[in-house]
Design a protein around this motif. Structure first.
Motif, PDB file in Angstrom:
ATOM      1  N   TRP A 115       0.795  -1.235   0.000  1.00 40.63           N
ATOM      2  CA  TRP A 115       0.000   0.000   0.000  1.00 40.63           C
ATOM      3  C   TRP A 115       0.824   1.282   0.000  1.00 40.63           C
ATOM      4  N   ILE A 116       2.140   1.187   0.170  1.00 39.37           N
ATOM      5  CA  ILE A 116       2.978   2.376   0.052  1.00 39.37           C
ATOM      6  C   ILE A 116       3.854   2.231  -1.184  1.00 39.37           C
ATOM      7  N   ASP A 117       3.646   3.061  -2.175  1.00 39.12           N
ATOM      8  CA  ASP A 117       4.443   3.009  -3.402  1.00 39.12           C
ATOM      9  C   ASP A 117       5.839   3.554  -3.153  1.00 39.12           C
ATOM     10  N   PRO A 118       6.822   3.166  -3.986  1.00 47.03           N
ATOM     11  CA  PRO A 118       8.178   3.709  -3.840  1.00 47.03           C
ATOM     12  C   PRO A 118       8.169   5.239  -3.849  1.00 47.03           C
ATOM     13  N   GLY A 119       8.901   5.823  -2.892  1.00 48.96           N
ATOM     14  CA  GLY A 119       8.979   7.273  -2.791  1.00 48.96           C
ATOM     15  C   GLY A 119       7.831   7.917  -2.046  1.00 48.96           C
ATOM     16  N   LYS A 120       6.847   7.120  -1.604  1.00 44.73           N
ATOM     17  CA  LYS A 120       5.681   7.657  -0.892  1.00 44.73           C
ATOM     18  C   LYS A 120       5.787   7.329   0.594  1.00 44.73           C
ATOM     19  N   GLN A 121       4.817   7.808   1.365  1.00 44.87           N
ATOM     20  CA  GLN A 121       4.806   7.549   2.796  1.00 44.87           C
ATOM     21  C   GLN A 121       3.392   7.269   3.272  1.00 44.87           C
ATOM     22  N   GLY A 122       3.299   6.663   4.458  1.00 43.50           N
ATOM     23  CA  GLY A 122       1.998   6.371   5.040  1.00 43.50           C
ATOM     24  C   GLY A 122       2.084   6.359   6.550  1.00 43.50           C
ATOM     25  N   SER A 123       0.960   6.677   7.188  1.00 43.40           N
ATOM     26  CA  SER A 123       0.885   6.701   8.643  1.00 43.40           C
ATOM     27  C   SER A 123       0.176   5.444   9.123  1.00 43.40           C
ATOM     28  N   VAL A 124       0.699   4.832  10.182  1.00 39.89           N
ATOM     29  CA  VAL A 124       0.131   3.585  10.659  1.00 39.89           C
ATOM     30  C   VAL A 124       0.381   3.452  12.166  1.00 39.89           C
ATOM     31  N   GLU A 125      -0.535   2.802  12.859  1.00 32.32           N
ATOM     32  CA  GLU A 125      -0.386   2.577  14.293  1.00 32.32           C
ATOM     33  C   GLU A 125       0.360   1.267  14.554  1.00 32.32           C
ATOM     34  N   LEU A 126       1.015   1.220  15.694  1.00 36.96           N
ATOM     35  CA  LEU A 126       1.830   0.055  16.033  1.00 36.96           C
ATOM     36  C   LEU A 126       0.996  -1.222  16.085  1.00 36.96           C
ATOM     37  N   ASP A 127      -0.209  -1.142  16.633  1.00 38.89           N
ATOM     38  CA  ASP A 127      -1.038  -2.353  16.726  1.00 38.89           C
ATOM     39  C   ASP A 127      -1.492  -2.837  15.359  1.00 38.89           C
ATOM     40  N   THR A 128      -1.625  -1.918  14.409  1.00 40.81           N
ATOM     41  CA  THR A 128      -1.938  -2.329  13.036  1.00 40.81           C
ATOM     42  C   THR A 128      -0.767  -3.099  12.445  1.00 40.81           C
ATOM     43  N   LEU A 129       0.451  -2.629  12.702  1.00 42.22           N
ATOM     44  CA  LEU A 129       1.637  -3.346  12.233  1.00 42.22           C
ATOM     45  C   LEU A 129       1.733  -4.718  12.888  1.00 42.22           C
ATOM     46  N   CYS A 130       1.365  -4.810  14.165  1.00 38.35           N
ATOM     47  CA  CYS A 130       1.340  -6.110  14.833  1.00 38.35           C
ATOM     48  C   CYS A 130       0.402  -7.072  14.109  1.00 38.35           C
ATOM     49  N   ALA A 131      -0.746  -6.550  13.686  1.00 38.49           N
ATOM     50  CA  ALA A 131      -1.735  -7.396  13.006  1.00 38.49           C
ATOM     51  C   ALA A 131      -1.233  -7.879  11.650  1.00 38.49           C
ATOM     52  N   TYR A 132      -0.285  -7.159  11.043  1.00 34.80           N
ATOM     53  CA  TYR A 132       0.318  -7.635   9.802  1.00 34.80           C
ATOM     54  C   TYR A 132       1.096  -8.928  10.036  1.00 34.80           C
ATOM     55  N   ILE A 133       1.575  -9.112  11.255  1.00 32.30           N
ATOM     56  CA  ILE A 133       2.413 -10.267  11.579  1.00 32.30           C
ATOM     57  C   ILE A 133       1.594 -11.381  12.228  1.00 32.30           C
ATOM     58  N   TRP A 134       0.701 -10.992  13.168  1.00 37.80           N
ATOM     59  CA  TRP A 134      -0.171 -11.935  13.881  1.00 37.80           C
ATOM     60  C   TRP A 134      -1.615 -11.464  13.702  1.00 37.80           C
ATOM     61  N   PRO A 135      -2.380 -12.069  12.837  1.00 41.27           N
ATOM     62  CA  PRO A 135      -3.740 -11.571  12.568  1.00 41.27           C
ATOM     63  C   PRO A 135      -4.761 -11.904  13.646  1.00 41.27           C
ATOM     64  N   ASP A 136      -4.427 -12.805  14.573  1.00 39.92           N
ATOM     65  CA  ASP A 136      -5.382 -13.204  15.591  1.00 39.92           C
ATOM     66  C   ASP A 136      -5.289 -12.295  16.812  1.00 39.92           C
ATOM     67  N   ALA A 137      -6.359 -12.282  17.600  1.00 41.30           N
ATOM     68  CA  ALA A 137      -6.395 -11.462  18.813  1.00 41.30           C
ATOM     69  C   ALA A 137      -5.465 -12.045  19.873  1.00 41.30           C
ATOM     70  N   ALA A 138      -5.055 -11.193  20.837  1.00 41.26           N
ATOM     71  CA  ALA A 138      -4.148 -11.629  21.890  1.00 41.26           C
ATOM     72  C   ALA A 138      -4.488 -10.908  23.185  1.00 41.26           C
ATOM     73  N   ASN A 139      -4.102 -11.528  24.310  1.00 38.93           N
ATOM     74  CA  ASN A 139      -4.315 -10.877  25.594  1.00 38.93           C
ATOM     75  C   ASN A 139      -3.279  -9.776  25.809  1.00 38.93           C
ATOM     76  N   ALA A 140      -3.389  -9.071  26.921  1.00 37.82           N
ATOM     77  CA  ALA A 140      -2.539  -7.905  27.158  1.00 37.82           C
ATOM     78  C   ALA A 140      -1.058  -8.263  27.191  1.00 37.82           C
ATOM     79  N   GLU A 141      -0.720  -9.381  27.845  1.00 41.23           N
ATOM     80  CA  GLU A 141       0.689  -9.769  27.946  1.00 41.23           C
ATOM     81  C   GLU A 141       1.258 -10.136  26.582  1.00 41.23           C
TER      82      GLU A 141
END
Length: 294
Positions: A210-236
């Motif tokens: 979703w980010i083309d070369p030379g472009k930028q985008g804003s994203v939250e840390l928890d969204t980036l986490c979901a890119y790696i682990w799509p399932d829900a998780a507890n606080a720990e």
């Protein structure tokens, strides 16, 4: 073996589908299945169904195959004549609106593919590649677009264990992206080879979607986490995931991305600009699949 491919012209749907590729723990492949639905556009969705989940190793292998298809892919038509093309077409199993669509075949020695994705040709890695090919060849993709529906396998393949010759047919959706018949996401292979962890690689592909070369985008840390682990998780577990994701962001910075936490848990990511590079050829013969590699 030297590498010379700079990038893959990947299909955005395969890059952006949440959970299609994910971080896996030991034993996950035995207890989990793949069933991911990605909704995009107006009244469009894609569903990926498989007996096993797909991990970062599968994602890297597919990236390498898509990259190799750029300069060397050969079109597999709806009515092939040779035995091997027929086998690949049968394995791809295009149905409904995809029954007459073309696939794109990659023909290479398995060690060339491994070199392009940064793996050595150890026996362990060869077994990993073979298992991944079987796993991805058993994934069914169903695409709904309004009243239209298409179905096919993610890929099909044939491998000669004696001489290492590998034939992989990529599905019509990926084929159209590689050939320039639909928009594509550019995956920089030089960046991929320099990343050290699976979380960084998983995050990298989603961001390239979703980010083309030379472009930028804003994203939250928890969204980036979901890119790696799509399932829900507890606080720990979320605390640990955020730590891993922050380390993955350092890797992204180390390969040239701009990484700026402008507010707690909120990041501005700037993708490096890229000039024109190789990876595709307009005059390659893509008319059919010969019975053996050149």
């Amino acid at each position: 073996m030297a590498t010379n491919l700079t990038h893959a012209r990947h299909d955005p749907m395969h890059c952006l589908a949440p959970g299609l590729f994910r971080s896996l723990k030991r034993g996950d492949r035995k207890k989990l299945k793949l069933d991911v639905t990605y909704r995009y556009g107006d009244n469009e969705c894609a569903r990926f169904i498989g007996f096993e989940p797909l991990g970062a190793d599968d994602m890297r292998l597919l990236q390498g195959l898509v990259a190799l298809a750029g300069p060397n892919g050969v079109i597999l038509t709806a009515a092939p004549t040779g035995d091997l093309p027929k086998q690949l077409r049968l394995g791809l199993s295009p149905k409904l609106d995809a029954k007459d669509s073309d696939g794109l075949v990659v023909r290479h020695h398995i060690t060339r593919l491994m070199a392009e994705i940064g793996w050595d040709d150890s026996g362990k890695n060869i077994l990993t590649v073979k298992a991944s090919l079987v796993r991805m060849s058993n994934v069914t993709v169903i695409i709904d677009s309004g009243p239209h529906r298409a179905s096919f396998h993610l890929m099909s393949h044939a491998f000669d264990a004696e001489d290492g010759k590998l034939f992989v047919c990529l599905n019509p959706q990926i084929a159209e992206a590689v050939l320039g018949h639909r928009p594509h996401s550019r995956i920089d292979l030089n960046e991929v080879r320099r990343l050290n962890s699976d979380p960084a690689r998983l995050m990298h592909q989603r961001l390239c979607g979703w980010i083309d070369p030379g472009k930028q985008g804003s994203v939250e840390l928890d969204t980036l986490c979901a890119y790696i682990w799509p399932d829900a998780a507890n606080a720990e577990a979320m605390k640990k995931r955020r730590q891993v994701t922050r380390r993955a962001l350092v890797e992204l910075h180390n390969v040239g991305w701009g990484v700026d936490e402008y507010s707690k848990g909120k990041w501005m990511l700037r993708r490096p600009a890229k000039g024109k590079t190789g990876g595709g050829s307009a005059d390659v013969d893509r008319t059919n699949v010969p019975p053996s590699p050149d």
